[in-house]
Each structure stands twice: as C-alpha cells, then as structure tokens.
Design a protein around this motif. Structure first.
Motif, short mmCIF file in Angstrom:
data_model
loop_
_atom_site.label_atom_id
_atom_site.label_comp_id
_atom_site.label_asym_id
_atom_site.label_seq_id
_atom_site.Cartn_x
_atom_site.Cartn_y
_atom_site.Cartn_z
N LEU A 37 0.83 -1.20 0.00
CA LEU A 37 0.00 0.00 0.00
C LEU A 37 0.87 1.25 0.00
N TRP A 38 1.91 1.27 0.82
CA TRP A 38 2.80 2.42 0.89
C TRP A 38 3.52 2.65 -0.44
N VAL A 39 4.04 1.59 -1.04
CA VAL A 39 4.77 1.75 -2.30
C VAL A 39 3.82 2.18 -3.41
N ALA A 40 2.58 1.67 -3.38
CA ALA A 40 1.59 2.11 -4.37
C ALA A 40 1.31 3.60 -4.23
N VAL A 41 1.21 4.07 -3.00
CA VAL A 41 1.01 5.51 -2.78
C VAL A 41 2.23 6.29 -3.25
N TRP A 42 3.41 5.83 -2.88
CA TRP A 42 4.66 6.55 -3.20
C TRP A 42 4.88 6.65 -4.71
N THR A 43 4.47 5.62 -5.44
CA THR A 43 4.66 5.63 -6.89
C THR A 43 3.46 6.19 -7.64
N GLY A 44 2.48 6.75 -6.92
CA GLY A 44 1.36 7.42 -7.56
C GLY A 44 0.24 6.53 -8.04
N LEU A 45 0.20 5.29 -7.57
CA LEU A 45 -0.84 4.36 -8.01
C LEU A 45 -2.04 4.35 -7.07
N TRP A 46 -1.99 5.15 -6.00
CA TRP A 46 -3.09 5.17 -5.03
C TRP A 46 -3.43 6.63 -4.73
N PRO A 47 -4.25 7.25 -5.56
CA PRO A 47 -4.53 8.67 -5.39
C PRO A 47 -5.68 8.98 -4.44
N GLY A 48 -6.07 8.00 -3.63
CA GLY A 48 -7.29 8.15 -2.83
C GLY A 48 -7.11 8.94 -1.56
N PHE A 49 -7.75 8.48 -0.47
CA PHE A 49 -7.83 9.21 0.79
C PHE A 49 -6.46 9.37 1.45
N GLN A 50 -6.40 10.25 2.44
CA GLN A 50 -5.20 10.48 3.23
C GLN A 50 -5.42 9.97 4.66
N PRO A 51 -4.48 9.20 5.20
CA PRO A 51 -4.60 8.81 6.61
C PRO A 51 -4.25 9.99 7.52
N SER A 300 21.22 9.06 4.59
CA SER A 300 21.12 8.02 5.61
C SER A 300 19.96 7.06 5.39
N SER A 301 19.15 7.28 4.35
CA SER A 301 17.93 6.49 4.17
C SER A 301 18.21 5.00 4.01
N SER A 302 19.17 4.65 3.17
CA SER A 302 19.45 3.23 2.95
C SER A 302 19.90 2.55 4.24
N VAL A 353 17.84 -1.60 0.28
CA VAL A 353 19.04 -0.92 0.79
C VAL A 353 19.99 -0.53 -0.34
N PHE A 354 20.19 -1.44 -1.31
CA PHE A 354 21.25 -1.22 -2.29
C PHE A 354 20.75 -0.78 -3.68
N LEU A 355 19.50 -1.10 -4.03
CA LEU A 355 19.00 -0.75 -5.36
C LEU A 355 18.13 0.50 -5.36
N ALA A 356 17.35 0.69 -4.31
CA ALA A 356 16.34 1.75 -4.33
C ALA A 356 16.95 3.15 -4.42
N SER A 357 18.19 3.31 -3.94
CA SER A 357 18.80 4.64 -4.03
C SER A 357 19.15 5.01 -5.46
N GLU A 358 19.45 4.04 -6.31
CA GLU A 358 19.81 4.30 -7.71
C GLU A 358 18.60 4.17 -8.64
N TRP A 359 17.76 3.18 -8.40
CA TRP A 359 16.57 2.95 -9.21
C TRP A 359 15.36 2.89 -8.26
N PRO A 360 14.87 4.05 -7.84
CA PRO A 360 13.86 4.07 -6.77
C PRO A 360 12.62 3.24 -7.03
N VAL A 361 11.99 3.42 -8.19
CA VAL A 361 10.73 2.71 -8.45
C VAL A 361 10.98 1.21 -8.55
N THR A 362 11.98 0.83 -9.33
CA THR A 362 12.28 -0.60 -9.49
C THR A 362 12.70 -1.21 -8.17
N LEU A 364 12.13 -0.19 -5.05
CA LEU A 364 11.06 -0.25 -4.06
C LEU A 364 10.04 -1.33 -4.38
N TRP A 365 9.68 -1.47 -5.66
CA TRP A 365 8.70 -2.51 -6.01
C TRP A 365 9.29 -3.90 -5.82
#
Length: 396
Positions: A37-51, A300-302, A353-362, A364-365
């Motif tokens: 759910l979080w990754v769907a929101v982050w990548t723009g696939l969940w445009p619905g309500f806000q918690p 520091s995110s990774s 940890v190692f891929l998301a910093s260079e290829w965020p969408v790929t 993270l999914w």
C-alpha cells in the motif's frame, strides 16, 4: 487447582490463549498489506484518501509502533510467562488488548480525529508495558528490568511522534520514530544476545552455548540507548563525526558478537542463518550511518532501512517462525515455503538498501514484492497453527 486451571485454560478459544497467537497473526497480516500500500502511494498508483497526518507519517509510525510493536507485544507477553512462572495474558484481557491495537491501526489509516487517536494509540503501549512490568515485579526478576526501561522509553518516543503530529511538525515526528527504531534495536541487542547463541547451540547439537561477554552486552545496550536519546533530542538528525564514531563502535560490537556466535553449521539450518543474517543487517545499518556521519555517504535512508527492514523485520520473521512452532507444541521443522520466505525477505531487504537509491521505483517494487511474498508465506503456513490448539494437548 492444577486441574481446574487447566480446564479453564483449555476452555478459552485457542487464538486467545497466549499473546503470541493474535499478535503474530495480526502483525504479519498488517505487514503484508501495509508495505505494498505504501509503495503504491509513493509511486502514484493510489490517489485516494489520506490517513491521519498524511501517508509518510502513517508509514513511519505504523511500521514501527503498529507492526513491530505488535510482534514485540506477542513475544514479550508470551516469554514473560516462561521467564517468571506467572500466567500470561489470555482470554478477555488479551482480546481487549488486541482490540485496542486494531482500533489504533484503523484509526491511523482512516483519519480518526487526534483527540481520539492519541489516547487510543498510547493505550496499547501503556497496556503492554504495564502487563510486562507486573509480571517481572511480582517475582522481582531484576535481570529483565532493562526491558521495561526500553518499553517505557518507547512510550516516550511515541509521545514525541504524536506531539509532532498534533503540531504538524515533521521534524519532531521523525525524531520520535528514529528514537523508537533504535530502542527496538536495543531490545534486539538484549533478546538477540540471549536467544541466538542458545538457539545456535540447540540447533547444532552443541553441548554449550557461547558464553556472553557481559561488558559487551552492556556497552551495546547503553550505546544503542544513547543513540535513541540523541535522535529524540534532535542532534542525531545532523551529520556529526562524534556520532559517527558511536555508530562505528555499535557496528563493531555487533560484528564481534556475530563472529563469536558463528558456526559454519548454521547454513544447514534456516532457523539459524535467518537469525544471524538479521543481526548482520544491524551491522550494515550502524556502519552505514557511521559513514554518513563521516560525510562518506550521500544520505542516511538506505542505512536506516537496513535497520528497519533488514534487521528489525528480518529478526521478526525469523523469530515468529520459530516461536510459533515451539509454543504450539510442534517440532522445530519449518513448513513448506518458509525457507523461500527467508530468502525472498533478504533479497527484498537488499533491493531496498542497495537498489532503491539508484533505481527508486524498481528497487522499491522489488523490495515490496519480496516482503509481501515472505509475510504472505508466513501467514499462509502459520495462521492455521495460531488459531488452533497445541498439537500436544497442553494449554497455551
């Protein structure tokens, strides 16, 4: 009395007989839903309500105080019965505690007003801490008092997050979440230092476990607690060479413990290598944060996700897979698919940890898919155990 107590215990529906049952089940189901759910929101696939507080606030708070603390509650309130000889929470009281946890999770997700959400969220943490403290206090089990200290500080970290939420202060929320994350790392240092050498000894058939170095265990606990306090106070959010030295010492201390615990035979036993890998991720996290503080990493995110995903959640998956078997009276033989769950989980952690910093969408999914499959496999294989009576006929 033993017969009466046994009959009373066996009259309780199995899922409410000990805390590990509802909280391991609910925590794993929450985990396998929350991350995609979080990754769907982050990548723009969940445009619905806000918690409540927005999606970022929800993600940061709920993966720590929702998911992780559910598992911590299930583990500690079950282990406390073994440690103290006092009866663990069960029946209606356990149902009430689980209901508070669930209502708080629904409240965060569906925008419950803060005046209702804040006391509901804190009630769960207060309940877990109070129940655990009572079990230890009755028998004056001082050895485990540090656990109560950490849980009490976790309440403080949660208060910090909730204050940030009420004031719409993102920095304050982040301080509380990161402080809480390192407090969980402190619990991992305590519990991992006890159970991993013991499990390794039992799993490999050795006559003795590796004896702990008390000075090292205390140093890791104090150092990790200090990091949590610095995050709560704010300075740890900024790069600092002295803080980098503290992170480096934490990494070295945990690596030293892993070297002492290591035996090549662990690679034949998934219930063991999964535990050791989880603690290795803690080394990666602390070392990465040391490099960031020394100015050698861009962000520091990774490193923080090496702690939250690789180490914290990896230890959770490994522990609930083992504890569920033991406390439902089963031999320590993993069900079909759980070795794959361990492999998928660690591949997902590596992707985050190692891929998301260079290829965020790929990245993270990939991480989200591996994470979800891992916890789905756990839920599929272990849910029937968690809702059914022990196979040996004993209560619990």
């Amino acid at each position: 009395m033993q017969v009466i107590d046994r009959r009373k215990a066996l009259s309780i529906p199995p899922v409410w007989r000990l805390a590990f049952r509802p909280f391991f089940l609910a925590g794993s189901l929450f985990a396998l839903l929350a991350i995609p759910l979080w990754v769907a929101v982050w990548t723009g696939l969940w445009p619905g309500f806000q918690p409540t507080g927005g999606w970022l606030s929800w993600h940061r708070h709920e993966m720590l105080f929702g998911f992780a603390m559910a598992i911590v509650a299930g583990f500690l309130l079950t282990a406390g019965q073994t440690w103290t000889g006092q009866p663990g929470i069960s029946g209606n009281k356990l149902m009430a505690l689980a209901a508070v946890w669930l209502l708080a999770r629904l409240g965060w997700l569906f925008g419950l007003p803060l005046m209702l959400l804040i006391p509901l969220d804190l009630l769960f943490m207060l309940g877990v801490t109070g129940l655990m403290a009572r079990m230890l206090w009755v028998v004056r089990q001082k050895r485990n008092y540090p656990i109560i200290a950490v849980l009490t500080l976790m309440i403080g970290a949660d208060v910090l997050v909730l204050c940030g939420l009420a004031r719409n202060d993102d920095s304050l929320q982040r301080q509380g979440v990161l402080a809480g994350l390192w407090l969980v790392a402190a619990l991992m240092a305590i519990i991992g230092g006890r159970v991993i050498p013991f499990f390794t000894q039992r799993g490999l058939g050795h006559t003795e476990a590796v004896k702990p170095w008390l000075w090292l265990d205390v140093a890791l606990l104090v150092g990790t607690g200090l990091i949590a306090v610095l995050y709560a106070a704010g300075p740890a959010l900024q790069q600092n060479a002295l803080l980098g030295g503290l992170f480096l010492a934490i990494a070295a201390g945990h690596l030293l413990r892993l070297v002492r615990w290591y035996d090549a035979g662990i690679w034949r036993v998934p219930l063991l290598w999964s535990l050791h890998l989880a603690m290795l991720w803690l080394v990666v996290a602390a070392a990465g944060l040391a490099l960031w503080n020394f100015g050698l990493l861009a962000n520091s995110s990774s490193s923080l996700h090496a702690l939250s995903v690789g180490s914290m959640s990896g230890l959770i998956l490994a522990m609930i897979a083992r504890v569920t078997l033991g406390h439902t009276g089963r031999p320590l033989q993993l069900p079909t698919g759980i070795v794959s769950a361990f492999v998928l989980f660690n591949l997902g952690a590596a992707a985050r940890v190692f891929l998301a910093s260079e290829w965020p969408v790929t990245g993270l999914w990939m991480a989200a898919i591996c994470w979800t499959l891992a916890f789905a496999l756990y839920a599929w294989r272990y849910a029937p155990m968690l809702v059914a009576a022990r196979v040996d006929g004993h209560p619990g």
